[in-house]
Write an enzyme that holds these catalytic residues in place. Sequence first.
Site, mmCIF file in Angstrom:
data_model
loop_
_atom_site.group_PDB
_atom_site.id
_atom_site.type_symbol
_atom_site.label_atom_id
_atom_site.label_comp_id
_atom_site.label_asym_id
_atom_site.label_seq_id
_atom_site.Cartn_x
_atom_site.Cartn_y
_atom_site.Cartn_z
ATOM 1 C CB THR A 46 -14.260 21.197 -19.992
ATOM 2 O OG1 THR A 46 -15.207 20.184 -19.630
ATOM 3 C CG2 THR A 46 -14.722 22.525 -19.415
ATOM 4 C CB THR A 47 -14.522 16.726 -23.332
ATOM 5 O OG1 THR A 47 -15.031 16.288 -22.071
ATOM 6 C CG2 THR A 47 -13.948 15.537 -24.069
ATOM 7 C CE1 TYR A 109 -5.834 28.993 -8.615
ATOM 8 C CE2 TYR A 109 -6.502 31.283 -8.873
ATOM 9 C CZ TYR A 109 -5.618 30.343 -8.374
ATOM 10 O OH TYR A 109 -4.537 30.746 -7.651
ATOM 11 C CE1 TYR A 135 -19.992 19.674 -16.552
ATOM 12 C CE2 TYR A 135 -18.539 20.795 -18.097
ATOM 13 C CZ TYR A 135 -18.857 19.681 -17.347
ATOM 14 O OH TYR A 135 -18.037 18.571 -17.381
ATOM 15 N NE ARG A 140 -12.564 17.998 -16.140
ATOM 16 C CZ ARG A 140 -11.436 17.894 -16.834
ATOM 17 N NH1 ARG A 140 -10.633 18.933 -16.933
ATOM 18 N NH2 ARG A 140 -11.107 16.767 -17.423
ATOM 19 C CE LYS A 164 -21.379 17.681 -19.075
ATOM 20 N NZ LYS A 164 -20.257 17.947 -20.021
ATOM 21 C CB ILE A 206 -23.476 16.392 -21.982
ATOM 22 C CG1 ILE A 206 -24.738 17.159 -22.361
ATOM 23 C CG2 ILE A 206 -22.300 16.857 -22.831
ATOM 24 C CD1 ILE A 206 -24.652 18.663 -22.146
#
Length: 292
Positions: A46-47, A109, A135, A140, A164, A206
């Site tokens: 996502t980064t 979402y 993850y 988020r 993660k 990570i």
Amino acid sequence: MDELNGAGVALITPFNADGTIDFGSLEKLIDHQIKGGMDYLVSLGTTGETATLSETERKSVWEFTARHAAGRIPLVAGIGGNNTAEIVHQLAAFDTTGYAAILSVSPYYNKPTQEGIYQHYKALSVATPLPLIIYNIPGRTGSNISPETTVRLARDFDNIVATKDASGSFDQFSRIMRDKPAEFLLISGDDPMTLPMMALGAVGIISVVANAFPREIAELARLCRIGDYESARVIHNKLIRITELCFVEGNPAGIKNILTQLGICGGTVRLPLVEVSDATRMAIADELQLLR
């Protein structure tokens, strides 16, 4: 999955001023990580602003990263989203050349139930040709993967090898460590949590901050792995302020500005993200001066 022990980095995707992918800077960033001693790279987590990249762009980044890394370091590909059928399709079409595992963020979402999360990862586990890393980042996604669901997935599917976790909940970390299969790995998904999570038994991090400071993050993880927490605390404390500045106006705008000031890449992000404010930019400059 020895490749997942130690320090991994969630690579940013460098952009040119016009918003196109800056492959020259990506090459420089990959070399920066390898020279800094990172244990593995995560391409398009996502980064990496993956949600703003087209299918063609994602494919080109994965292929470029594998080609330039050239087997020098293990690679993980980020493939996740909130449409299970689409992620299954992407996994089936993914060229695994050069990659050791898949990192897949929990559906965002939609806010699925725990059973929905379980069924999502069950579908992915069948579709992926590579080991799968869960993850969990509730801040988020809007939903948390409970320890019970994490352990259930770990026990039911041999190719779901790690989580993660960026939940920030030490109760959750402790319950995962207590109940998981021995070979299942807990990985820190939040830079400031790395040292205490590794003290609980996590195998590494990570990291976002490692984009700029691979040597420090790799050494912190190495020290934690050998139980030298006193030395690890020195590095942890050294990076507290720059880590705060990295996230104060969102990720990856902060880390991209740090990388800009270090001369590694530009700070361009894609809308709806914007670059950091002048105040944050100046605060980063002041902190980098102290760190030099």
